[in-house]
Write a protein that holds these residues in place. Structure first.
Motif, short mmCIF file in Angstrom:
data_model
loop_
_atom_site.label_atom_id
_atom_site.label_comp_id
_atom_site.label_asym_id
_atom_site.label_seq_id
_atom_site.Cartn_x
_atom_site.Cartn_y
_atom_site.Cartn_z
N THR A 299 -2.94 18.62 1.36
CA THR A 299 -3.37 18.23 2.70
C THR A 299 -2.76 16.89 3.12
O THR A 299 -2.83 16.53 4.31
N TYR A 300 -2.18 16.17 2.18
CA TYR A 300 -1.54 14.89 2.51
C TYR A 300 -0.30 15.16 3.34
O TYR A 300 0.57 15.94 2.95
N MET A 301 -0.20 14.51 4.49
CA MET A 301 0.91 14.73 5.41
C MET A 301 2.11 13.86 5.04
O MET A 301 2.00 12.63 5.01
N LEU A 302 3.22 14.49 4.76
CA LEU A 302 4.43 13.80 4.32
C LEU A 302 5.38 13.59 5.49
O LEU A 302 5.36 14.34 6.47
N PRO A 303 6.25 12.59 5.39
CA PRO A 303 7.29 12.41 6.41
C PRO A 303 8.18 13.65 6.46
O PRO A 303 8.39 14.33 5.45
N LYS B 212 6.75 3.83 5.48
CA LYS B 212 5.60 4.12 4.61
C LYS B 212 4.30 3.88 5.37
O LYS B 212 3.33 4.65 5.24
N ALA B 213 4.28 2.81 6.14
CA ALA B 213 3.08 2.49 6.90
C ALA B 213 2.72 3.60 7.88
O ALA B 213 1.54 3.88 8.13
N ALA B 214 3.75 4.26 8.44
CA ALA B 214 3.50 5.37 9.35
C ALA B 214 2.77 6.50 8.64
O ALA B 214 1.85 7.12 9.20
N SER B 215 3.16 6.77 7.39
CA SER B 215 2.47 7.80 6.61
C SER B 215 1.04 7.37 6.29
O SER B 215 0.11 8.19 6.31
N TYR B 216 0.87 6.10 5.98
CA TYR B 216 -0.47 5.58 5.71
C TYR B 216 -1.36 5.80 6.93
O TYR B 216 -2.48 6.30 6.82
N ALA B 217 -0.84 5.44 8.09
CA ALA B 217 -1.64 5.54 9.32
C ALA B 217 -1.99 6.99 9.64
O ALA B 217 -3.09 7.27 10.13
N VAL B 218 -1.08 7.91 9.37
CA VAL B 218 -1.32 9.32 9.67
C VAL B 218 -2.39 9.91 8.75
O VAL B 218 -3.18 10.76 9.16
N ASN B 219 -2.42 9.44 7.51
CA ASN B 219 -3.31 10.06 6.52
C ASN B 219 -4.67 9.39 6.36
O ASN B 219 -5.57 9.98 5.77
N TRP B 220 -4.82 8.18 6.86
CA TRP B 220 -6.08 7.46 6.69
C TRP B 220 -6.61 6.99 8.03
O TRP B 220 -5.89 6.41 8.83
N ASP B 221 -7.88 7.21 8.25
CA ASP B 221 -8.50 6.77 9.49
C ASP B 221 -8.75 5.27 9.46
O ASP B 221 -8.78 4.65 8.40
N GLY B 222 -8.96 4.69 10.62
CA GLY B 222 -9.32 3.28 10.69
C GLY B 222 -8.14 2.40 11.05
O GLY B 222 -6.98 2.82 11.05
N ASP B 223 -8.43 1.16 11.34
CA ASP B 223 -7.40 0.22 11.75
C ASP B 223 -7.21 -0.88 10.71
O ASP B 223 -6.90 -2.02 11.03
N GLU B 224 -7.41 -0.54 9.44
CA GLU B 224 -7.31 -1.54 8.37
C GLU B 224 -5.87 -1.96 8.09
O GLU B 224 -5.62 -3.00 7.49
N LEU B 225 -4.91 -1.13 8.49
CA LEU B 225 -3.52 -1.35 8.10
C LEU B 225 -2.86 -2.45 8.92
O LEU B 225 -2.94 -2.47 10.15
N ALA C 230 0.79 -1.23 0.00
CA ALA C 230 0.00 0.00 0.00
C ALA C 230 0.82 1.28 0.00
O ALA C 230 0.33 2.32 -0.42
N GLY C 231 2.08 1.22 0.48
CA GLY C 231 2.86 2.45 0.55
C GLY C 231 2.13 3.49 1.38
O GLY C 231 1.65 3.22 2.48
N GLY C 232 2.01 4.67 0.85
CA GLY C 232 1.31 5.75 1.55
C GLY C 232 -0.16 5.81 1.25
O GLY C 232 -0.84 6.77 1.66
N GLY C 233 -0.69 4.81 0.53
CA GLY C 233 -2.12 4.78 0.26
C GLY C 233 -2.55 5.56 -0.98
O GLY C 233 -3.64 6.12 -1.02
N MET C 234 -1.71 5.56 -2.01
CA MET C 234 -2.05 6.34 -3.21
C MET C 234 -3.16 5.68 -4.03
O MET C 234 -3.96 6.37 -4.66
N ALA C 235 -3.21 4.35 -4.02
CA ALA C 235 -4.33 3.69 -4.69
C ALA C 235 -5.63 4.06 -3.98
O ALA C 235 -6.66 4.34 -4.61
#
Length: 382
Positions: free
Chosen positions: A336-340, A34-47, A9-14
Motif C-alpha cells: 500500500t506504500y505509494m512509490l515514486p 524523498k520528501a514528496a514520497s513522505y508527504a504522499v504516504n503520511w498524513d499531517g504537516d509534520e514534514l 526521514a527519507g520516505g518515512g521508514m522509521a
C-alpha cells in the motif's frame, strides 16, 4: 502515546516501523523527491523539507520521547571516499546533534536517541568517527550502547546496520535490557573493537543492550518477486546472454546447478569490478547468489549498483532489473506504500532507507520497555 522526531526521514521508514502507536511530532529531509514520497504516504504537516543545518529549536514542537536519525552514510561507508564525519553528507550529523543539545538546554531533550548507519561507521577513520559520536552522546547526558542488526533476520535481504541507542541518564534502565558484556549476535568483534577505542568517559556511559534472539524469518526472496513487474521489463535473450558472459566459471556453475534444481530458482546479481581479467587486469563481472536472499540494496549511482534478478525454470533463463515494488518489499514496506513513478527515485528511496521490521524489533525490545519503565517511575513519584 510515545512521540518522536524523525530526522533524515527519507520516505518515512522509521515511522513505518514505529507504527501507529507512536506520534510523529516533526520530520525532516533535505531531498525534495524523498520528501514528496513522505508527504504522499503520511498524513499531517509534520514534514519540513530542507537542510538540517537550517533548523532551529523553535522548529521542533513539544518534547519528543525519541529522536531518530538515519543520517547519511556515504562518507562512512567502505564504498565511499572516506571523508567520515567531516564529509559533506555524513557530516550533517553535527547540525542534527546541535539541535539535540539545544533542546536539552530548554529541558526538552529527547528521552531516547537512535542513530542508524552502515557497518563501516565503526571503522571509519580508524574508529575515530564512531568515538566522536559516542563522546557526543556521553557529553549530552545519555547512556548509550550500539548493536548490529542484520535485516536478514526479518527480510530476505542481507543488510547489516549499526544502531546506537541512547537514553537520558535520568531514565531507569530495567535490568532485563542490559547484558553483562557483548553478546555475539548483536555485538560482533568489530563493535567490541570499536568500543575498546572509546574514551573512559564514553565507556563509562556505555550499555551493552540485551536484545532477544532474532525471529525465524518466514519468507524467501522468491516470495517477494512480482509475477507482473511494474517499472521494469524483462531482458531480451541477447541481453541475458551478455549477462551470463560476464560471469566467471564459479558463478556459471551456480546457474547450471539452478537449471537442474527441478524447481523455479530466483537469483540476484550485482555487477562488480574484479581483478580477474585474462592478464590480471580489472574486468566487470556478474556475481549471482541462489541462497534465497537478495544482496544489500544500495542507492543507484551507476548501473553496477542496481540489482538484477535471474529467474530459472529448467532450461529457461530470464533476467531483468529488480522492480521498484520488489525493492520496497525487501525493506519491509507494505504494497500500500505509494512509490515514486520514476524507477531511479523509487529504487533510491528504498536503498537509502532503514528496514521497517528492524525498527519495530528495536522498539519492541528496547525503546518501548525503556519508556514504560520511565512512565512507571514518574507515576510513583507523582
Amino acid at each position: 502515546m510515545p512521540s518522536f522526531y524523525e530526522f533524515f526521514a527519507g520516505g518515512g521508514m522509521a515511522r513505518a516501523g514505529l507504527g501507529a502507536e507512536w506520534d510523529c511530532l516533526f520530520a525532516n529531509d533535505f531531498d525534495p523527491k524523498k520528501a514528496a514520497s513522505y508527504a504522499v504516504n503520511w498524513d499531517g504537516d509534520e514534514l519540513r523539507v530542507g537542510d538540517v543545518g537550517t533548523l532551529t529549536v523553535p522548529d521542533l514542537p513539544g518534547r519528543a520521547d525519541l529522536a531518530w536519525a538515519s543520517f547519511p552514510c556515504q562518507d562512512l561507508s567502505l564504498a565511499g571516499a572516506g571523508a567520515g564525519l567531516k564529509g559533506e553528507r555524513s557530516g550533517t550529523f553535527w547540525p542534527f546533534w546541535k539541535l539535540v543539545k539545544a533542546l536539552g538546554d530548554e529541558d526538552r531533550a529527547p528521552r531516547l536517541v537512535v542513530l542508524e548507519n552502515v557497518y563501516g561507521a565503526l571503522s571509519s577513520h580508524g574508529g575515530k568517527d564512531f568515538a566522536a559520536i559516542c563522546a557526543a552522546l556521553a557529553g549530552a547526558g545519555y547512556r548509550f550502547g550500539a548493536v548490529i542488526v542484520n535485516a536478514v533476520h526479518f527480510l530476505p535481504q542481507s543488510r547489516p546496520r549499526l544502531f546506537i541507542i541512547g537514553a537520558l541518564k535520568s531514565m531507569p534502565v530495567p535490568l532485563g535490557l542490559v547484558a553483562g558484556g557483548p553478546a555475539g549476535e548483536w555485538h560482533p568483534a568489530a563493535l567490541v573493537e570499536a568500543y575498546g577505542k572509546l574514551s573512559r568517559r564514553s565507556q563509562g556511559a556505555w550499555v551493552w543492550w540485551d536484545l532477544p534472539a532474532p525471529p525465524i524469518r518466514a519468507s524467501i526472496f522468491a516470495d517477494l518477486v512480482e509475477d507482473d513487474p511494474q517499472g521494469v521489463t524483462w531482458h531480451t535473450p541477447a541481453e541475458t546472454k551478455k549477462l551470463l558472459a560476464l560471469m566467471n566459471p564459479h558463478n556459471l556453475a551456480k546457474v547450471e546447478a539452478a537449471k537442474k534444481a527441478g524447481r523455479r530458482m530466483v537469483g540476484t546479481i550485482y555487477k562488480r569490478t574484479r581483478a580477474d581479467g585474462p592478464n590480471g587486469e580489472k574486468a566487470q563481472r556478474a556475481e549471482i547468489r541462489f541462497d534465497d536472499i537478495a544482496g544489500c540494496l544500495r542507492t543507484p549511482v551507476g548501473g553496477s549498483s542496481r540489482q538484477t534478478i535471474m529467474v530459472i525454470e529448467g532450461k529457461r533463463v530470464r533476467s531483468r532489473l529488480l522492480s521498484p515494488r520488489e525493492a520496497a518489499r525487501l525493506m519491509g514496506l507494505p504494497d500500500t506504500y505509494m512509490l515514486p513513478k520514476n524507477y531511479n527515485e523509487a529504487y533510491h528511496l528504498a536503498g537509502d532507507g532503514v528496514a521497517v521490521p528492524v525498527v519495530r524489533f528495536l522498539a519492541d525490545s528496547v525503546l518501548e520497555p525503556l519508556l514504560a519503565a520511565a512512565l512507571a517511575t514518574e507515576k510513583k513519584a507523582a
